[in-house]
Design a protein around this motif. Structure first.
Motif: not given
Length: 90
Positions: A87-90
């Motif tokens: 997942r991409a970092a938020a």
């Protein structure tokens, strides 16, 4: 004056193609201590023979080869596991 080695010191065999090895030579071949070889014999993992009660314990070349084949570590084949993308970092 020559010194005597301990009975627990692994020693290199004179002939690696010999039909029989004593405990110290088996320990050197396997890269373990003599006590470890004795424990594996006692556990029934490594067959051995003894000509007379209290005599030298020997291990045959065939038994040593069979033990090595049975206990060698083999890399397991890779499983086809589908990995999710990170997942991409938020």
């Amino acid at each position: 004056m020559p010194t005597k080695q301990s009975q627990r010191t692994p020693t290199q065999p004179r002939d690696l193609n010999a039909p029989f090895f004593d405990l110290r030579e088996v320990a050197w071949i396997l890269g373990v201590s003599v006590d470890t070889v004795r424990r594996r014999i006692r556990a029934g993992l490594l067959p051995c023979s003894q000509a007379v009660e209290g005599g030298t314990i020997t291990v045959s070349r065939a038994d040593l080869d069979a033990y090595h084949e049975a206990t060698r570590l083999v890399r397991l084949p890779a499983r086809n596991v589908r990995r999710r993308p990170a997942r991409a970092a938020a």
